[in-house]
Design a protein around this motif. Sequence first.
Motif, PDB file in Angstrom:
ATOM      1  N   PHE A 159      43.651   1.306  38.098  1.00 30.26           N
ATOM      2  CA  PHE A 159      44.397   2.557  38.170  1.00 30.26           C
ATOM      3  C   PHE A 159      44.831   2.881  36.744  1.00 30.26           C
ATOM      4  O   PHE A 159      45.735   2.224  36.219  1.00 30.26           O
ATOM      5  N   TYR A 160      44.173   3.842  36.094  1.00 32.52           N
ATOM      6  CA  TYR A 160      44.470   4.184  34.703  1.00 32.52           C
ATOM      7  C   TYR A 160      45.615   5.189  34.621  1.00 32.52           C
ATOM      8  O   TYR A 160      45.641   6.177  35.355  1.00 32.52           O
ATOM      9  N   PHE A 161      46.541   4.916  33.679  1.00 35.08           N
ATOM     10  CA  PHE A 161      47.658   5.822  33.416  1.00 35.08           C
ATOM     11  C   PHE A 161      47.377   6.702  32.206  1.00 35.08           C
ATOM     12  O   PHE A 161      47.981   7.744  32.036  1.00 35.08           O
ATOM     13  N   ASN A 162      46.479   6.241  31.352  1.00 37.14           N
ATOM     14  CA  ASN A 162      45.975   6.987  30.206  1.00 37.14           C
ATOM     15  C   ASN A 162      44.615   6.375  29.883  1.00 37.14           C
ATOM     16  O   ASN A 162      44.072   5.651  30.713  1.00 37.14           O
ATOM     17  N   ASP A 163      44.070   6.615  28.704  1.00 34.16           N
ATOM     18  CA  ASP A 163      42.738   6.093  28.388  1.00 34.16           C
ATOM     19  C   ASP A 163      42.709   4.589  28.156  1.00 34.16           C
ATOM     20  O   ASP A 163      41.631   3.984  28.145  1.00 34.16           O
ATOM     21  N   ILE A 164      43.861   3.949  27.974  1.00 29.32           N
ATOM     22  CA  ILE A 164      43.911   2.524  27.641  1.00 29.32           C
ATOM     23  C   ILE A 164      44.623   1.686  28.702  1.00 29.32           C
ATOM     24  O   ILE A 164      44.155   0.622  29.084  1.00 29.32           O
ATOM     25  N   ASN A 165      45.773   2.139  29.179  1.00 29.75           N
ATOM     26  CA  ASN A 165      46.621   1.342  30.062  1.00 29.75           C
ATOM     27  C   ASN A 165      46.268   1.539  31.536  1.00 29.75           C
ATOM     28  O   ASN A 165      46.109   2.676  31.992  1.00 29.75           O
ATOM     29  N   PHE A 166      46.198   0.412  32.251  1.00 31.24           N
ATOM     30  CA  PHE A 166      45.855   0.469  33.669  1.00 31.24           C
ATOM     31  C   PHE A 166      46.490  -0.698  34.417  1.00 31.24           C
ATOM     32  O   PHE A 166      46.917  -1.683  33.826  1.00 31.24           O
ATOM     33  N   LEU A 167      46.532  -0.551  35.728  1.00 35.73           N
ATOM     34  CA  LEU A 167      46.923  -1.609  36.645  1.00 35.73           C
ATOM     35  C   LEU A 167      45.650  -2.055  37.342  1.00 35.73           C
ATOM     36  O   LEU A 167      44.931  -1.220  37.905  1.00 35.73           O
ATOM     37  N   ALA A 168      45.370  -3.371  37.304  1.00 32.41           N
ATOM     38  CA  ALA A 168      44.177  -3.903  37.961  1.00 32.41           C
ATOM     39  C   ALA A 168      44.585  -4.620  39.247  1.00 32.41           C
ATOM     40  O   ALA A 168      45.443  -5.490  39.227  1.00 32.41           O
ATOM     41  N   VAL A 169      43.955  -4.234  40.348  1.00 31.96           N
ATOM     42  CA  VAL A 169      44.229  -4.832  41.653  1.00 31.96           C
ATOM     43  C   VAL A 169      42.941  -5.474  42.154  1.00 31.96           C
ATOM     44  O   VAL A 169      41.899  -4.818  42.185  1.00 31.96           O
ATOM     45  N   PRO A 170      42.989  -6.761  42.544  1.00 30.13           N
ATOM     46  CA  PRO A 170      41.770  -7.427  43.037  1.00 30.13           C
ATOM     47  C   PRO A 170      41.178  -6.714  44.250  1.00 30.13           C
ATOM     48  O   PRO A 170      41.889  -6.329  45.170  1.00 30.13           O
ATOM     49  N   LEU A 171      39.865  -6.544  44.244  1.00 31.49           N
ATOM     50  CA  LEU A 171      39.181  -5.871  45.345  1.00 31.49           C
ATOM     51  C   LEU A 171      39.298  -6.626  46.662  1.00 31.49           C
ATOM     52  O   LEU A 171      39.195  -6.026  47.730  1.00 31.49           O
ATOM     53  N   ILE A 172      39.520  -7.921  46.602  1.00 32.91           N
ATOM     54  CA  ILE A 172      39.625  -8.714  47.827  1.00 32.91           C
ATOM     55  C   ILE A 172      40.983  -8.565  48.500  1.00 32.91           C
ATOM     56  O   ILE A 172      41.222  -9.128  49.559  1.00 32.91           O
TER      57      ILE A 172
END
Length: 93
Positions: free
Chosen positions: A51-64
């Motif tokens: 989930f990107y908040f801008n071009d660099i920063n994001f929250l990564a959530v495992p697909l499982i």
Amino acid sequence: MEPINLDNVKRFVGIPVEISIQDQDGGDQAPAVKKTIKKVQLCPDGTHIRFYFNDINFLAVPLISLVNEFKGQWSAFDQKSGLTYIIKEIQVF
């Protein structure tokens, strides 16, 4: 509960949301933050959704992670880490 579906979370793009991460033990929690999600996509190795908040920063959530949706709130529970990622739509009046 079901696994993450990329098409289902794309609805959050461009809208204000409140994001929080909780652990299953009830330990110290970071405060919820208000953000606007710029884009949603799979990570290069295909194990997480970003989930990107801008071009660099994001929250990564495992697909499982196991997903639960209820009245504008999306949550994903990662059994391996014990973390629950919560994205809640912010009602703008």
